[in-house]
Design a protein around this motif. Structure first.
Motif, PDB file in Angstrom:
ATOM      1  N   ARG A 104       1.045  -1.304  -0.014  1.00  0.00           N
ATOM      2  CA  ARG A 104       0.074  -0.016  -0.093  1.00  0.00           C
ATOM      3  C   ARG A 104       1.073   1.280  -0.044  1.00  0.00           C
ATOM      4  NH1 ARG A 104      -4.587  -0.060   4.409  1.00  0.00           N
ATOM      5  NH2 ARG A 104      -2.766  -1.270   5.141  1.00  0.00           N
ATOM      6  N   LEU A 105       0.718   2.250  -0.853  1.00  0.00           N
ATOM      7  CA  LEU A 105       1.420   3.394  -0.871  1.00  0.00           C
ATOM      8  C   LEU A 105       1.366   4.208   0.447  1.00  0.00           C
ATOM      9  CD1 LEU A 105      -0.022   5.053  -4.246  1.00  0.00           C
ATOM     10  CD2 LEU A 105       2.499   4.178  -3.894  1.00  0.00           C
ATOM     11  N   THR A 106       2.455   4.746   0.748  1.00  0.00           N
ATOM     12  CA  THR A 106       2.892   5.650   1.922  1.00  0.00           C
ATOM     13  C   THR A 106       2.327   7.174   1.428  1.00  0.00           C
ATOM     14  OG1 THR A 106       5.155   6.173   1.293  1.00  0.00           O
ATOM     15  CG2 THR A 106       4.450   4.314   2.744  1.00  0.00           C
ATOM     16  N   ALA A 107       2.300   7.962   2.158  1.00  0.00           N
ATOM     17  CA  ALA A 107       1.973   9.544   1.557  1.00  0.00           C
ATOM     18  C   ALA A 107       3.277   9.962   0.700  1.00  0.00           C
ATOM     19  CB  ALA A 107       2.147  10.501   2.794  1.00  0.00           C
ATOM     20  N   ALA A 108       4.497   9.527   0.976  1.00  0.00           N
ATOM     21  CA  ALA A 108       5.437   9.720   0.028  1.00  0.00           C
ATOM     22  C   ALA A 108       5.147   9.195  -1.472  1.00  0.00           C
ATOM     23  CB  ALA A 108       6.985   9.349   0.322  1.00  0.00           C
TER      24      ALA A 108
END
Length: 318
Positions: free
Chosen positions: A60-64
Motif C-alpha cells: 500500500r502506498l505511503t504518503a510519499a
C-alpha cells in the motif's frame, strides 16, 4: 516510434500501486518480480523514504508514494502530449485522448463525438471513462484524463473551463402522466406525484436532499436507483416522475418519448454542466480537437433541448 522518456522505475511503481503487489505487477507486465522489486527499492533509496507499506497480502502506498504516483502520472501524460505534438509537426494527426464523462451522456453526445471524430480525425483515438464528478475532478488533477465533462464541478483555479451551461431542474414524465405537456409546475405540486429518484451519490439527488429533503420525507420514492437506463425505462411507463435536468434524458426528450416540465420555483438553483481541462498543462493537438468537437456538440444539443421548451411565466413558490 513512440517516445520512451518515461522511466521504467516509474512504470513499475504505477503498476504495483494499481495492482497491489509486485507479483501482480509481474504477471501483468511480463517482467520478473525480482526486476520490479529492485527498481522499487532503488526508487525508495533515491527518495530516502519508503514508498510502500509492505504487508503479507500486498503493498500500500505511503504518503510519499502517493506524491510519487501523482508526479509519475503527470510525467507520463507529458510524454504522451509531447509525442502527439511531434506527430503533428510531422503532419500526422494522431494520438489518444482520455475523457472523463457522466453516465447520462452515454446515449447522447458521447456516441455523436465518437462518430464525428472517426469521420473528421481518424488518427485520433478516444478513451472514455464513465465516473462520478468527484472522481473525474481527481483524475483530471492527477493527469489521468485530458478532459472532463462533469456536473456541478466546483470552481478551482487549476481548471480551465472550455464550455459550461446551467441546467435548470424540471419534472420528467412519460406519456399518460398528468404533467405531460404542462408548461411549468411548482415544486410543491410536483411533490404530489409518485417519484422515481436517483441515488444519493448522484449530483441531482445530492443537491435536492441538501436543499429540499422534504421531497423524500415522509413519503419515500417508489424507486431509488443509480442507473440512468433503469430510471428512463420506468419513466416511459407514464406513472412515475423524476426531478432532474434535460441532459439526463436528452435522447428520449428529442425523440418525444419523455416530456420535460420546467420547475419555476424561485430559489431552485440550476445544476451546471462543464467541459474542463487542467489549466496547469497544455493540451495536445489531439486533445484540442476533441475539446472543440465536444463543446460544439454540447452547445448544439442544449440549443435543441431548450428550443423544445415553450416560454412560460414564472410561477411563485406554492
Amino acid at each position: 516510434m513512440p517516445l520512451h522518456i518515461y522511466p521504467r522505475s516509474l512504470q513499475y511503481l504505477e503498476a504495483v500501486a494499481r495492482l497491489g503487489s509486485v507479483q501482480a505487477a509481474s504477471r501483468a507486465l511480463g517482467i520478473a518480480a525480482s526486476a520490479i522489486d529492485r527498481q522499487i527499492i532503488g526508487l525508495e533509496e533515491e527518495c530516502e523514504t519508503p514508498l510502500f507499506e509492505r504487508h503479507p497480502r500486498g503493498m500500500r502506498l505511503t504518503a510519499a508514494g502517493e506524491a510519487a504516483i501523482l508526479l509519475a502520472r503527470r510525467w507520463r501524460a507529458d510524454q504522451d502530449r509531447l509525442s502527439d505534438e511531434l506527430r503533428q509537426m510531422r503532419g500526422m494527426e494522431q494520438g489518444t485522448v482520455r475523457l472523463a464523462a457522466m453516465d447520462s451522456l452515454s446515449n447522447s453526445v458521447l456516441p455523436a463525438l465518437v462518430s464525428v471524430l472517426r469521420d473528421r480525425h481518424p488518427g485520433i483515438n478516444l478513451s472514455v471513462d464513465i465516473m462520478a464528478p468527484q472522481d473525474a475532478a481527481r483524475d483530471l488533477d492527477q493527469a489521468m484524463v485530458d478532459l472532463a465533462v462533469v456536473f456541478n464541478l466546483s470552481a478551482d483555479k487549476t481548471r480551465h473551463v472550455l464550455w459550461s451551461t446551467p441546467l435548470p431542474f424540471g419534472c420528467v414524465v412519460g406519456q399518460g402522466h398528468r404533467l405531460w405537456g404542462a408548461p411549468s409546475v411548482t415544486l410543491k405540486d410536483a411533490a404530489q406525484n409518485p417519484i422515481a429518484a436517483q441515488s444519493e451519490i448522484l449530483p441531482v439527488r445530492e443537491y435536492l436532499e441538501r436543499r429540499y429533503g422534504w421531497l423524500f420525507n415522509p413519503v419515500k420514492p417508489v424507486l431509488v436507483t443509480n442507473s440512468q437506463q433503469l430510471l428512463k425505462q420506468v419513466l416511459l411507463e407514464g406513472k412515475l416522475m423524476a426531478i432532474t435536468s434535460q441532459m439526463d434524458v436528452a435522447t428520449e426528450l428529442l425523440a418525444g418519448d419523455l416530456s420535460f416540465v420546467p420547475i419555476r420555483d424561485a430559489g431552485l438553483k440550476p445544476q451546471s454542466l462543464s467541459l474542463v481541462v487542467d489549466a496547469r498543462r497544455p493540451l495536445s493537438h489531439a486533445a484540442r480537437q476533441v475539446g472543440n468537437l465536444q463543446a460544439s456538440l454540447l452547445e448544439d444539443l442544449m440549443k435543441r433541448l431548450n428550443d423544445m421548451i415553450a416560454p412560460a411565466a414564472p410561477v411563485s413558490p406554492g
